[in-house]
Design a protein around this motif. Structure first.
Motif, PDB file in Angstrom:
ATOM      1  N   ASP A  89       0.744  -1.186   0.021  1.00 33.79           N
ATOM      2  CA  ASP A  89       0.123   0.048  -0.030  1.00 33.79           C
ATOM      3  C   ASP A  89       0.789   1.261   0.079  1.00 33.79           C
ATOM      4  O   ASP A  89       1.918   1.305   0.428  1.00 33.79           O
ATOM      5  CB  ASP A  89      -0.956   0.199   1.171  1.00 33.79           C
ATOM      6  CG  ASP A  89      -2.247  -0.781   1.198  1.00 33.79           C
ATOM      7  OD1 ASP A  89      -2.623  -0.668  -0.092  1.00 33.79           O
ATOM      8  OD2 ASP A  89      -2.559  -1.654   1.700  1.00 33.79           O
ATOM      9  N   TYR A  90       0.373   2.215  -0.669  1.00 33.24           N
ATOM     10  CA  TYR A  90       0.620   3.792  -0.573  1.00 33.24           C
ATOM     11  C   TYR A  90      -0.393   4.469   0.366  1.00 33.24           C
ATOM     12  O   TYR A  90      -1.260   4.759  -0.006  1.00 33.24           O
ATOM     13  CB  TYR A  90       0.959   4.228  -1.668  1.00 33.24           C
ATOM     14  CG  TYR A  90       1.589   5.556  -1.897  1.00 33.24           C
ATOM     15  CD1 TYR A  90       2.511   6.051  -0.993  1.00 33.24           C
ATOM     16  CD2 TYR A  90       1.032   6.607  -2.852  1.00 33.24           C
ATOM     17  CE1 TYR A  90       3.002   7.439  -1.048  1.00 33.24           C
ATOM     18  CE2 TYR A  90       1.542   7.889  -2.971  1.00 33.24           C
ATOM     19  CZ  TYR A  90       2.602   8.202  -1.860  1.00 33.24           C
ATOM     20  OH  TYR A  90       3.149   9.522  -2.028  1.00 33.24           O
ATOM     21  N   VAL A  91       0.141   4.876   1.542  1.00 28.18           N
ATOM     22  CA  VAL A  91      -0.807   5.495   2.476  1.00 28.18           C
ATOM     23  C   VAL A  91      -0.482   7.106   2.393  1.00 28.18           C
ATOM     24  O   VAL A  91       0.718   7.513   2.519  1.00 28.18           O
ATOM     25  CB  VAL A  91      -0.344   5.112   4.001  1.00 28.18           C
ATOM     26  CG1 VAL A  91      -1.508   5.722   4.774  1.00 28.18           C
ATOM     27  CG2 VAL A  91      -0.786   3.505   4.049  1.00 28.18           C
ATOM     28  N   ILE A  92      -1.547   7.937   2.352  1.00 23.73           N
ATOM     29  CA  ILE A  92      -1.231   9.310   2.655  1.00 23.73           C
ATOM     30  C   ILE A  92      -2.117   9.890   3.684  1.00 23.73           C
ATOM     31  O   ILE A  92      -3.468   9.690   3.653  1.00 23.73           O
ATOM     32  CB  ILE A  92      -1.651  10.135   1.243  1.00 23.73           C
ATOM     33  CG1 ILE A  92      -0.633   9.828   0.025  1.00 23.73           C
ATOM     34  CG2 ILE A  92      -1.300  11.615   1.559  1.00 23.73           C
ATOM     35  CD1 ILE A  92      -0.570  10.508  -1.204  1.00 23.73           C
ATOM     36  N   THR A 142       0.729   8.137  12.274  1.00 20.83           N
ATOM     37  CA  THR A 142      -0.008   7.148  11.507  1.00 20.83           C
ATOM     38  C   THR A 142       0.954   6.720   9.998  1.00 20.83           C
ATOM     39  O   THR A 142       1.057   5.480   9.838  1.00 20.83           O
ATOM     40  CB  THR A 142      -1.153   8.075  10.572  1.00 20.83           C
ATOM     41  OG1 THR A 142      -1.973   8.476  11.481  1.00 20.83           O
ATOM     42  CG2 THR A 142      -1.980   7.146   9.728  1.00 20.83           C
ATOM     43  N   VAL A 143       1.559   7.849   9.654  1.00 22.41           N
ATOM     44  CA  VAL A 143       2.693   7.649   8.439  1.00 22.41           C
ATOM     45  C   VAL A 143       3.469   6.628   9.114  1.00 22.41           C
ATOM     46  O   VAL A 143       4.099   5.397   8.417  1.00 22.41           O
ATOM     47  CB  VAL A 143       3.037   8.901   8.008  1.00 22.41           C
ATOM     48  CG1 VAL A 143       4.277   8.760   7.033  1.00 22.41           C
ATOM     49  CG2 VAL A 143       2.056   9.632   7.111  1.00 22.41           C
ATOM     50  N   ILE A 192      -4.448   4.053   0.343  1.00 27.08           N
ATOM     51  CA  ILE A 192      -5.047   4.277   1.358  1.00 27.08           C
ATOM     52  C   ILE A 192      -4.906   5.979   1.835  1.00 27.08           C
ATOM     53  O   ILE A 192      -3.802   6.268   1.958  1.00 27.08           O
ATOM     54  CB  ILE A 192      -4.579   3.452   2.647  1.00 27.08           C
ATOM     55  CG1 ILE A 192      -4.701   1.969   2.296  1.00 27.08           C
ATOM     56  CG2 ILE A 192      -5.257   3.951   3.984  1.00 27.08           C
ATOM     57  CD1 ILE A 192      -4.109   0.827   3.331  1.00 27.08           C
ATOM     58  N   VAL A 193      -5.843   6.603   2.158  1.00 25.56           N
ATOM     59  CA  VAL A 193      -6.121   7.988   2.636  1.00 25.56           C
ATOM     60  C   VAL A 193      -6.451   7.745   3.962  1.00 25.56           C
ATOM     61  O   VAL A 193      -7.458   7.274   4.496  1.00 25.56           O
ATOM     62  CB  VAL A 193      -6.855   8.824   1.804  1.00 25.56           C
ATOM     63  CG1 VAL A 193      -6.889  10.165   2.460  1.00 25.56           C
ATOM     64  CG2 VAL A 193      -6.392   8.944   0.509  1.00 25.56           C
ATOM     65  N   THR A 194      -5.730   8.273   4.896  1.00 23.75           N
ATOM     66  CA  THR A 194      -6.101   8.600   6.566  1.00 23.75           C
ATOM     67  C   THR A 194      -6.100  10.120   6.769  1.00 23.75           C
ATOM     68  O   THR A 194      -5.493  10.801   6.292  1.00 23.75           O
ATOM     69  CB  THR A 194      -5.044   8.024   7.395  1.00 23.75           C
ATOM     70  OG1 THR A 194      -3.706   8.509   7.083  1.00 23.75           O
ATOM     71  CG2 THR A 194      -4.963   6.461   7.196  1.00 23.75           C
ATOM     72  N   PRO A 254     -11.237   3.012  -7.921  1.00 21.50           N
ATOM     73  CA  PRO A 254     -12.011   2.398  -7.037  1.00 21.50           C
ATOM     74  C   PRO A 254     -11.139   1.269  -6.446  1.00 21.50           C
ATOM     75  O   PRO A 254     -10.250   0.744  -6.752  1.00 21.50           O
ATOM     76  CB  PRO A 254     -12.885   1.698  -8.137  1.00 21.50           C
ATOM     77  CG  PRO A 254     -12.837   2.256  -9.127  1.00 21.50           C
ATOM     78  CD  PRO A 254     -11.468   3.050  -9.288  1.00 21.50           C
ATOM     79  N   GLY A 255     -11.810   1.093  -5.019  1.00 20.13           N
ATOM     80  CA  GLY A 255     -10.948   0.210  -4.206  1.00 20.13           C
ATOM     81  C   GLY A 255     -10.250   0.976  -3.195  1.00 20.13           C
ATOM     82  O   GLY A 255      -9.777   0.423  -2.317  1.00 20.13           O
ATOM     83  N   THR A 256      -9.896   2.421  -3.461  1.00 17.78           N
ATOM     84  CA  THR A 256      -9.015   2.910  -2.381  1.00 17.78           C
ATOM     85  C   THR A 256      -9.840   3.205  -1.121  1.00 17.78           C
ATOM     86  O   THR A 256     -10.995   3.448  -1.216  1.00 17.78           O
ATOM     87  CB  THR A 256      -8.898   4.405  -3.261  1.00 17.78           C
ATOM     88  OG1 THR A 256      -8.411   4.435  -4.209  1.00 17.78           O
ATOM     89  CG2 THR A 256      -8.007   5.360  -1.935  1.00 17.78           C
ATOM     90  N   ARG A 257      -8.980   2.904  -0.081  1.00 19.64           N
ATOM     91  CA  ARG A 257      -9.585   3.049   1.266  1.00 19.64           C
ATOM     92  C   ARG A 257      -9.508   4.274   1.836  1.00 19.64           C
ATOM     93  O   ARG A 257      -8.222   4.920   1.765  1.00 19.64           O
ATOM     94  CB  ARG A 257      -9.208   1.761   2.304  1.00 19.64           C
ATOM     95  CG  ARG A 257      -9.600   0.454   1.905  1.00 19.64           C
ATOM     96  CD  ARG A 257      -8.573  -0.183   0.527  1.00 19.64           C
ATOM     97  NE  ARG A 257      -7.430  -0.928   1.248  1.00 19.64           N
ATOM     98  CZ  ARG A 257      -6.455  -0.995   0.615  1.00 19.64           C
ATOM     99  NH1 ARG A 257      -6.225  -0.589  -0.745  1.00 19.64           N
ATOM    100  NH2 ARG A 257      -5.370  -1.531   1.158  1.00 19.64           N
ATOM    101  N   ILE A 258     -10.714   4.718   2.551  1.00 18.77           N
ATOM    102  CA  ILE A 258     -10.609   5.965   3.254  1.00 18.77           C
ATOM    103  C   ILE A 258     -10.739   5.865   4.657  1.00 18.77           C
ATOM    104  O   ILE A 258     -11.681   5.342   4.794  1.00 18.77           O
ATOM    105  CB  ILE A 258     -11.620   6.905   2.590  1.00 18.77           C
ATOM    106  CG1 ILE A 258     -11.231   7.141   1.003  1.00 18.77           C
ATOM    107  CG2 ILE A 258     -11.037   8.449   3.286  1.00 18.77           C
ATOM    108  CD1 ILE A 258     -10.123   7.557   0.293  1.00 18.77           C
TER     109      ILE A 258
END
Ligand SMILES: C[S@@+](CC[C@H](N)C(=O)[O-])C[C@H]1O[C@@H](n2cnc3c(N)ncnc32)[C@H](O)[C@@H]1O
Length: 270
Positions: free
Chosen positions: A66-69, A78-79, A132-134, A154-158
């Protein structure tokens, strides 16, 4: 009751914002210590409890690919947590002192190769590449960001600490009340594929009316029309029409899948 708690949350963070003039950081440079409630550009800094950070990343089913922002990344927790779990992660933060602190924190945890931070305004940043966006922002900011988020892959998790996204209901909500005292609720949304409209079938047509991840529609085949309701989970679609349960994968302008008994179906966007 749920609505009341939400309003109370929003008022608390808003009040913290208004009071923030009186709350200032202590120390400078390496000795900088942020104060919970201190002013921020659009939102004050209040850290997410570590247990909720872990829960948010669990809800997003974080994997090393994953690539989380994190939008408004504060002290970087979180990062850094995402990077410690093997993912690549980026924090976007307006306050330069917090950016420097987050970088020091990442170095201490030896994840500075995977956990990076930039000093920027979330409203002027491109976060479209995230899987993933937090965030821990405010209700009206979530709503301002919502159109951009709905246009993500589509499928990106927020995942959001405490605040929702209006009439886009979360796919999952977890409250850690037992193990956590403040800011203990996380909401997850999975960006749905866009299917609204009419699609051609080999032997008929299918029409979807889409409201975020919820679908209703009609399936017309072999001279029969059936109404249905169903769901989208990213690119995965499921609905039941008559006695048959349909599942499928949306791939831009085609949907292919199976229905009861393992028979296959395919739809092409009109
Ligand atoms: C409530 S704190 C959350 C911090 C961190 N995400 C966490 O969960 O611990 C919100 C953060 O957003 C930052 N912020 C506020 N407005 C911003 C903006 N327009 N662009 C980037 N960061 C912003 C604040 O400085 C603060 O660090």
């Amino acid at each position: 009751m749920k609505r009341f708690s939400f309003i109370l949350f929003a008022i608390t963070l808003y009040l913290l914002s208004s009071l923030a003039g009186g709350l200032t950081q202590t120390g400078t440079g390496e000795n900088y210590v942020p104060q919970s409630g201190q002013a921020g550009k659009d939102v004050v800094w209040v850290p997410t409890p570590q247990k909720l950070v872990d829960t948010m990343l669990n809800m997003a089913k974080l994997t090393p690919s994953d690539y989380v922002i994190d939008l408004g990344s504060g002290d970087g927790r979180t990062v850094i947590t995402a990077a410690k779990r093997g993912a690549t992660a980026l924090g976007i933060e307006y306050n330069s002192d917090l950016v420097e602190l987050a970088k020091r924190n990442a170095a201490k945890e030896k994840v500075n190769a995977k956990a990076t931070f930039i000093e920027a305004d979330i409203f002027e940043s491109d976060f479209s590449k995230a899987t993933i966006v937090t965030m821990f922002l405010l209700p009206h900011i979530n709503m301002e960001l919502r159109p951009k988020i709905l246009n993500m892959k589509p499928g990106t998790r927020i995942v959001s600490n405490s605040f929702d996204m209006g009439d886009w209901t979360p796919d999952q909500t977890i409250n850690l009340a037992e193990e956590c005292s403040d800011w203990c609720t996380a909401h997850l949304w999975i960006v749905p594929a866009k299917v609204n409209g009419t699609w051609k079938l080999n032997n008929g047509k299918i029409t979807f009316q889409q409201e975020f991840q919820n679908i209703t529609g009609t399936l017309t085949a072999n001279g029969q029309t059936l109404k249905f309701t169903g769901k989208l989970d990213g690119n995965n679609i499921s609905f039941s029409a008559g006695n048959a349960k349909y599942t499928g994968t949306v791939n831009d302008n085609t949907i292919s899948g199976t229905y009861t008994g393992g028979k296959s179906w395919k739809a092409v966007r009109n």
